[in-house]
Design a protein around this motif. Structure first.
Motif, short mmCIF file in Angstrom:
data_model
loop_
_atom_site.label_atom_id
_atom_site.label_comp_id
_atom_site.label_asym_id
_atom_site.label_seq_id
_atom_site.Cartn_x
_atom_site.Cartn_y
_atom_site.Cartn_z
N CYS A 379 84.65 89.48 49.95
CA CYS A 379 85.39 88.55 49.07
C CYS A 379 84.43 87.60 48.39
O CYS A 379 84.50 87.35 47.18
CB CYS A 379 86.41 87.75 49.88
SG CYS A 379 87.87 88.65 50.40
N LYS A 403 92.05 91.39 46.28
CA LYS A 403 93.37 91.13 46.85
C LYS A 403 93.49 91.74 48.24
O LYS A 403 93.95 91.08 49.19
CB LYS A 403 94.44 91.70 45.92
CG LYS A 403 95.87 91.47 46.42
CD LYS A 403 96.90 92.06 45.46
CE LYS A 403 98.32 91.86 45.99
NZ LYS A 403 99.32 92.46 45.07
N CYS A 406 91.15 89.82 50.75
CA CYS A 406 91.62 88.47 51.11
C CYS A 406 92.68 88.53 52.20
O CYS A 406 92.76 87.66 53.07
CB CYS A 406 92.17 87.75 49.88
SG CYS A 406 90.91 87.11 48.76
N GLU A 407 93.52 89.56 52.16
CA GLU A 407 94.54 89.72 53.20
C GLU A 407 93.90 89.95 54.56
O GLU A 407 94.35 89.41 55.57
CB GLU A 407 95.46 90.90 52.84
CG GLU A 407 96.34 90.64 51.62
CD GLU A 407 97.15 91.87 51.23
OE1 GLU A 407 97.00 92.92 51.91
OE2 GLU A 407 97.92 91.79 50.26
N ASN A 412 92.77 82.34 50.83
CA ASN A 412 93.31 82.26 49.49
C ASN A 412 92.13 82.27 48.53
O ASN A 412 91.24 81.42 48.63
CB ASN A 412 94.13 80.99 49.32
CG ASN A 412 94.64 80.81 47.90
OD1 ASN A 412 93.92 80.34 47.04
ND2 ASN A 412 95.89 81.20 47.67
N GLU A 414 91.61 81.52 45.33
CA GLU A 414 91.37 80.34 44.50
C GLU A 414 90.79 79.19 45.33
O GLU A 414 89.80 78.56 44.93
CB GLU A 414 92.67 79.89 43.83
CG GLU A 414 93.22 80.86 42.80
CD GLU A 414 92.46 80.79 41.48
OE1 GLU A 414 91.66 79.85 41.32
OE2 GLU A 414 92.68 81.68 40.63
N ASP A 415 91.40 78.91 46.47
CA ASP A 415 90.94 77.80 47.30
C ASP A 415 89.54 78.06 47.84
O ASP A 415 88.67 77.18 47.84
CB ASP A 415 91.92 77.57 48.48
CG ASP A 415 93.28 77.11 48.00
OD1 ASP A 415 93.38 76.61 46.86
OD2 ASP A 415 94.25 77.23 48.79
N TYR A 416 89.32 79.29 48.32
CA TYR A 416 88.01 79.61 48.88
C TYR A 416 86.93 79.57 47.80
O TYR A 416 85.82 79.06 48.02
CB TYR A 416 88.03 80.98 49.55
CG TYR A 416 86.68 81.39 50.07
CD1 TYR A 416 86.15 80.83 51.22
CD2 TYR A 416 85.91 82.35 49.39
CE1 TYR A 416 84.90 81.20 51.70
CE2 TYR A 416 84.66 82.72 49.85
CZ TYR A 416 84.16 82.14 51.01
OH TYR A 416 82.91 82.50 51.47
#
Length: 546
Positions: A379, A403, A406-407, A412, A414-416
Motif C-alpha cells: 500500500c 483497494k 488496504c482491506e 484507510n 487517504e488517512d494513511y
C-alpha cells in the motif's frame, strides 16, 4: 550465503524499491524452494522508514555489492582447535580432515595462532629438548591421552612437571645420578628402580608395559608426592610419544598471521595470496570467530550470487558487482534500459504506476494472500509512486490493487497517505546532499549523461533557504561526474507541480522540453509529478529531435 536469492531495488531506494523487495521476497518464500532475502542499496528515506515502522517491518540488510566474497566460496570448514590440545590430537585432526594447517583459537573462539605440519614435525627434528614438558607447561590430561595411559596416583588434581624427561634403563644406583627432583621418569616393573625414582622426588613416574604397581610403591609415592601413571606402550615408544603431549600453543605461530574475513572480496584476497606463500589462511566471520580456512584451490569454487531486480532494469541504477551475479528475474514498471543477462530470465514489465502493484498482482495470481505487513508495505509503495493517484502514471490496476491491499492491511488509504506524506516530505535537519540523493537516478539518453533527483515535499517555500547551497552542490557534482544535465525536482503532490533546478552544459534542453525559462537555474513546472512519465520521455524526445 550460497542457497539464497537476493531481492533488491535500485540505488538511492525509494519506498516502492524497498517495500516491493520485502513483499516479493515474502512471495518467493511462499512459492519457491530457495530462501529469498530482501536487500537494499542505500538508506531508507523518512517516508520509507515511516512505512516500515508503521507495519513493524525491519529495513532489509544493506548490501552495496554483489561481488563474490569469501562467504561465497566452498572453503574448509574444519573446526578451530583450542591452544591446550596436544600435538598428537592436532596431528590426528589434520589427518582426519586432510588439512595441513589448523587455526588455533582462545576460549572466545577468536584467532590466537596457526599450527602447521611443519610446526609439529619441528618438535622432533629441530628442537628436541628433554625439558620440553616443563617449558610447554603441558597437562596431565594431555599426557594420559597421548600415552593411552591410566592414572595410578595423582599427587594433586592438576600436577605440575617442572623437570626433564628421563628413561630409567639402568641400575638403580646409576639412575640416582641422573634423576633430579621434579623429573618425569619412564620405567618398567622393577620395584627397586621405582623406589629410587620416588626417593629422588620425581614429579611423575610413568610405568611402561601396563605393569601393575604394588601397594607399597603407591604408598611410598603418596608420601613423596610423586604422581604415577601406567601406559601400555614400551619404554622406547613411550619416550617417543610423550613429546606429543605438549600443548599445540607451544609450537604454534602467532606472528604475521594472514587471515581473511567472510565479507572480503575474492578479487582482493587473490592479490594477498599472490604476495604470500602460505598453504592456507584462517577465515573469520563478523563476530571475530574462526569459521574455517581457505587455500588457493578454493578460489575456483566460487558460486555466483542469485539476484532478482525490482523497480529498475538499468545497469546505472543497480547494485555494484552485478556482473559477478546471476540475474533470475526482473520485476519493473519503468522503460526497458538495456540490461543484458547471460541466460533467459523471467522479466515482467507492466505500464502501471508502481512495482508494488505488479507484486500485489502476482500474490493474487498465485492464490496467495499477502501478510498484513506485506500488504501494508505494498500500500505504501503504491501510494508513494502514484502520489495517491495524482500521478499521470496511475492506472486502474493501481487503484484496484490498493483497494484490495488496504482491506488486508486494515488502513484507510487517504488517512494513511496523509500521515506518510507528512512524515516523508519534511526537509528539516537534512543536508543538501541528503535531500538531493533521496530519490536520485542516472540515465544515458542519446549519448548524454543525465541525472534526475525527485523529492516530494509539501513546503516548496521552505526550500528557499537551501537553494544557494543546493545549486553549489549540483554544480560541483555536474563538474566532477561529467553530467550533461543534472536536474532536481521538488514535487508538491498537493499543488500538483514541481519546482525544478537544473545545472549542466545542456541545461537549456530542459527549458526547451517544458517550454519554460529557467531563472537562476530554477523554474516551476505545473502538472509535472512523474519523473518516469513526464520528465524522461519528453527530454528523450527533445534530445532525439536535435
Amino acid at each position: 550465503m550460497k542457497d539464497v536469492i537476493y531481492v533488491t531495488g535500485h540505488k538511492n531506494p525509494d519506498t516502492d524499491s524497498i517495500c516491493s523487495a520485502i513483499a516479493y521476497a515474502e512471495l518467493k518464500n511462499k512459492i519457491g524452494s530457495k530462501t529469498a532475502i530482501p536487500i537494499r542499496l542505500g538508506e531508507p528515506s523518512r517516508e520509507t522508514q515511516f512505512a516500515l515502522d508503521y507495519f513493524n517491518a525491519q529495513a532489509p540488510e544493506l548490501m552495496p555489492t554483489l561481488k563474490c566474497q569469501v562467504s561465497d566460496l566452498t572453503f574448509d570448514n574444519t573446526a578451530p582447535i583450542s591452544s591446550e590440545i596436544s600435538l598428537k590430537m592436532a596431528w590426528s585432526i589434520m589427518n582426519k580432515s586432510n588439512v595441513k594447517t589448523l587455526p588455533i583459537v582462545n576460549e572466545n573462539g577468536n584467532l590466537k595462532g596457526i599450527a602447521s605440519v611443519s610446526n609439529i614435525t619441528s618438535t622432533y627434528m629441530d628442537i628436541w629438548d628433554n625439558n620440553i614438558l616443563a617449558k610447554s607447561n603441558t597437562t596431565i590430561e594431555n599426557i594420559l591421552d597421548t600415552l593411552s595411559a591410566k592414572t595410578v596416583f595423582l599427587n594433586e588434581e592438576n600436577p605440575k612437571f617442572p623437570g626433564k624427561i628421563v628413561v630409567a634403563a639402568m641400575q638403580p644406583s646409576s639412575a640416582e645420578e641422573h634423576i633430579e627432583e621434579g623429573d618425569i621418569v619412564i620405567c618398567g616393573d622393577r620395584k627397586d628402580a621405582q623406589a629410587t625414582i620416588i626417593d629422588s622426588k620425581a614429579s611423575l613416574m610413568i610405568v611402561a608395559g601396563n605393569h601393575k604397581v604394588s601397594d607399597e610403591i603407591i604408598s611410598k609415592a603418596k608420601e613423596a608426592h610423586t604422581s604415577i601413571i601406567s601406559t601400555p606402550y614400551d619404554s622406547f615408544t613411550t619416550s617417543r610419544l610423550i613429546v606429543q603431549s605438549i600443548p599445540i600453543s607451544y609450537v604454534m605461530n602467532t606472528e604475521n598471521i594472514v587471515s581473511f574475513r567472510t565479507s572480503d572480496l575474492v578479487e582482493d584476497i587473490k592479490d594477498v595470496m599472490l604476495n604470500t606463500r602460505y598453504r592456507s589462511y584462517p577465515v573469520i566471520d563478523e563476530n571475530e570467530n574462526v569459521v574455517g580456512s581457505i587455500s588457493r584451490y578454493h578460489l575456483i569454487s566460487q558460486s555466483k550470487k542469485k539476484v532478482i531486480l525490482v523497480d529498475h532494469n538499468e545497469k546505472s541504477q543497480t547494485v555494484d558487482g552485478l556482473e559477478d551475479a546471476e540475474i533470475l528475474e526482473i520485476i519493473d514498471h519503468h522503460r526497458i534500459g538495456g540490461m543484458q543477462t547471460g541466460n533467459p530470465i523471467y522479466f515482467r514489465n507492466q505500464p502501471v504506476g508502481c512495482t508494488g502493484t505488479i507484486v500485489a498482482s502476482m500474490f493474487f495470481e498465485h492464490g496467495i494472500r499477502p501478510s498484513k505487513k506485506a500488504a501494508g508495505l505494498l500500500c505504501s509503495a503504491i501510494i508513494s509512486d502514484t502520489l495517491l493517484f495524482r500521478s499521470p502514471t496511475t492506472t486502474d490496476t493501481d487503484r484496484e490493487m490498493l483497494k484490495r491491499l488496504c482491506e488486508i492491511a486494515g488502513i484507510n488509504a487517504e488517512d494513511y497517505a496523509s500521515e506518510m506524506f507528512k512524515a516523508g516530505t519534511s526537509l528539516d535537519g537534512k543536508t543538501v546532499e541528503e535531500i538531493f540523493n533521496t530519490d536520485y537516478k542516472i540515465f544515458t539518453i542519446g549519448g548524454k549523461k543525465i541525472g534526475v533527483s525527485q523529492v516530494s515535499t509539501m513546503d516548496l517555500e521552505g526550500f528557499e533557504k537551501y537553494k544557494a547551497e543546493m545549486l553549489e552542490y549540483m554544480n560541483q557534482k555536474t563538474d566532477s561526474e561529467n553530467f550533461d544535465i543534472l536536474l532536481l525536482l521538488l514535487t508538491d503532490i498537493i499543488k500538483e507541480g514541481s519546482l525544478a533546478f537544473v545545472t549542466g552544459t545542456d541545461k537549456d534542453l530542459v527549458g526547451k522540453t517544458f517550454n519554460v525559462t529557467f531563472k537562476d537555474n530554477s523554474a516551476y513546472l505545473p502538472g509535472v509529478l512523474s519523473r518516469k512519465k513526464q520528465v524522461i520521455p519528453p527530454i528523450t524526445n527533445t534530445i532525439e529531435a536535435l
